[in-house]
Motif scaffolding. Structure first.
Motif, PDB file in Angstrom:
ATOM      1  N   ASN A   1      -4.844   6.484  -2.126  1.00 56.05           N
ATOM      2  CA  ASN A   1      -5.735   7.256  -1.266  1.00 56.05           C
ATOM      3  C   ASN A   1      -7.134   6.650  -1.225  1.00 56.05           C
TER       4      ASN A   1
ATOM      5  N   THR B   1      -7.137   3.165   0.732  1.00 53.08           N
ATOM      6  CA  THR B   1      -6.994   3.299   2.177  1.00 53.08           C
ATOM      7  C   THR B   1      -8.177   4.026   2.810  1.00 53.08           C
TER       8      THR B   1
ATOM      9  N   MET C   1      -5.981   9.842   3.527  1.00 49.90           N
ATOM     10  CA  MET C   1      -4.696   9.581   4.182  1.00 49.90           C
ATOM     11  C   MET C   1      -3.574  10.506   3.711  1.00 49.90           C
TER      12      MET C   1
END
Length: 522
Positions: free
Chosen positions: A207, A210, A351
């Protein structure tokens, strides 16, 4: 170990082994206190030695090792080594009082306890507080002069390490197996131990990578203590995932932190607001080359607009983040090209994170305030040996954060303070975080906490507890209320004012609201 553990799941714990194979000669760790540098190949060899030591003490297949230490390479070795043996690492705060530390040690029940020499006396006192704790203790010499003269009545860690650094047999792990026991801030009572699984560590890393766009050439000066989720999951493990470089030190010093950014080419910085403010106040601020910084985040509490503007003036796109030990902690990110008027927001969900704002279990309307709840594969498994608190926080399938939030019309989340901090004045809800943000715009205010006190007319009213900007004289309540006219509804204005030389802190330089409330509230 899970009966389903097999095959490709083996990789979840083998961080140093994988990095040593991919980028053996790249620096994974720099110790700014001693100047030592460690490549990923170095770190893996050290982890192999440490894994052998852990197995000698039964720290494998779910066995636990506790460590009481400042940030140092040996703590990193324990992280990588427990990944190899299937053991569980429980870093404990050296800031806790012996009774608190004793209670946590009893709960963790480690097979091995590693202690940096400055804290040996406190740990011995903590162990004396327990009824049944029987564990091996190894002492790590401080190496920077701290703890000189301490009675080192324990075998040393360095002398106990086996010499072979060749590869060891690694455990077969399930993503659901625990890797870390991390305690909460503990501002109310003894902290809870949160169970962080290998799945949680990996998914938080994904997480973060990204959402923040981390790269393999990133360098971070890591300022959070390694007994805190910030020390591992905010940025350290995500950077190791990418093959970046993490710089640690025993103590925080704003001038030293600026030097590290300049000389090491620091590209990612995550810190609490107090640290960011101290950096801007330091004499080296204006002369430090910050051009290498491309990711800068504030976390652990609201960052004042004035501090953010000082960073923006240097061309640094500083924004706020939000996290907690129980989930992530990296849950949000600011969208690319975010407008400055959204500076008080923490962004939109990362994300692989779902977020919602609820009241009595139902989603509230856009703009309304309610409790923030999160759901993600990076959530913790629960609290160690605490089923009631686990059910209360995790039982709904969402992580109940206990924080108040709202979502604006553009989908940005804004944190409005702790649910337990809300108070009612004359029938109106008052959110201390909102009042504190307004007071912080007053030039004389460095830090502010608003706590409720009883009032015969309104039931409760606010008391503003203020730390003054250095060199500025104290001001009157009338002057403050006059400043707030037109900025806040009158019922939100504080009715009382107090000053402190310095705010008490809890955890990694976070303001200890409970301590302020106990002293100034009712």
């Amino acid at each position: 170990m899970s009966e389903f553990a097999s095959g490709p799941q083996e990789w979840v714990g083998a961080w140093s082994e994988k990095r040593a194979a991919l980028t053996p000669d790249r620096d994974g760790l720099v110790d700014a206190t001693t100047g030592a540098r460690f490549t990923y190949a170095d770190l893996d060899r050290r982890a192999n030695r440490t894994a052998r030591l852990l197995r000698e003490h039964g720290v494998e297949d779910g066995g636990r090792v506790a460590v009481v230490s400042r940030n140092r390479p040996e703590v990193v070795d324990l992280f990588f080594a427990t990944g190899k043996t299937g053991g569980v690492l429980a870093p404990l705060s050296h800031r806790l009082a012996p009774p608190e530390l004793g209670e946590l040690l009893e709960r963790v029940d480690p097979a091995l306890l590693v202690v940096e020499t400055p804290f040996l006396a406190d740990v011995r006192g903590a162990m004396a507080e327990t009824d049944s704790l029987d564990t091996d203790v190894l002492a790590v010499e401080a190496s920077d002069g701290a703890g000189d003269g301490a009675d080192v009545d324990a075998p040393t860690y360095a002398e106990s390490l086996p010499a072979p650094d060749s590869p060891v047999e690694t455990a077969t792990l399930s993503p659901e197996d625990p890797h870390l026991l991390l305690h909460t801030g503990g501002s109310t009572g003894t902290p809870k131990e949160t169970v962080i699984t290998h799945r949680g560590v990996v998914w938080n890393s994904l997480n973060t990578i990204t959402a923040w766009g981390l790269r393999d050439d990133d360098v971070t000066p890591m300022v959070f203590p390694m007994f805190h989720t910030g020390g591992w999951n905010v940025i350290t493990v995500p950077l190791w995932h990418m093959g970046g470089t993490v710089v640690i030190a025993r103590e925080f010093d704003p001038g030293e932190l600026l030097r590290v950014i300049d000389e090491e080419g620091g590209s990612v910085l995550v810190a609490v607001p107090a640290v960011l403010r101290m950096m801007t106040d330091h004499e080296r601020w204006a002369d430090t080359d910050l051009s290498s910084l491309r990711v800068a985040k504030s976390g652990g509490g609201p960052c004042r607009q004035s501090v953010m503007e000082t960073w923006w003036d240097r061309g640094i796109d500083l924004s706020q983040g939000y996290g907690l030990t129980e989930c992530g902690p990296n849950n949000f990110a600011m969208p690319e090209g975010w407008p400055r008027e959204k500076a008080d927001a923490v962004g939109t969900p990362a994300m692989h994170v779902a977020a919602r704002v609820v009241e009595d279990g139902e989603a509230v309307e856009t703009g309304a305030i309610g409790e923030l709840q999160l759901r993600s594969p990076h959530a913790a498994a629960g609290y160690l040996d605490n089923p009631d608190e686990t059910e209360a926080t995790f039982g709904s399938g969402w992580v109940a954060t206990g924080d108040l939030a709202r979502v604006d019309e553009d989908g940005y989340y804004h944190i409005e303070g702790r649910k337990k901090d809300l108070f009612v004045s004359g029938g109106e809800n008052v959110y201390p975080a909102e009042v504190e943000d307004a007071i912080a715009d007053y030039d004389a205010v460095a830090e502010c906490v608003v706590v409720p006190v009883s009032d015969d007319q309104w039931g409760q009213v606010g008391k503003a507890v203020v730390e003054l900007t250095p060199g500025v004289a104290a001001f009157s309540l009338d002057a403050l209320r006059s400043f707030l006219d037109g900025r806040l509804a009158r019922f939100k204005h504080p009715h009382h004012l107090a000053f402190v030389d310095e705010m008490p802190t809890s955890g990694p330089d976070k303001i200890d609201r409970q301590a302020v409330t106990e002293r100034f509230g009712e």
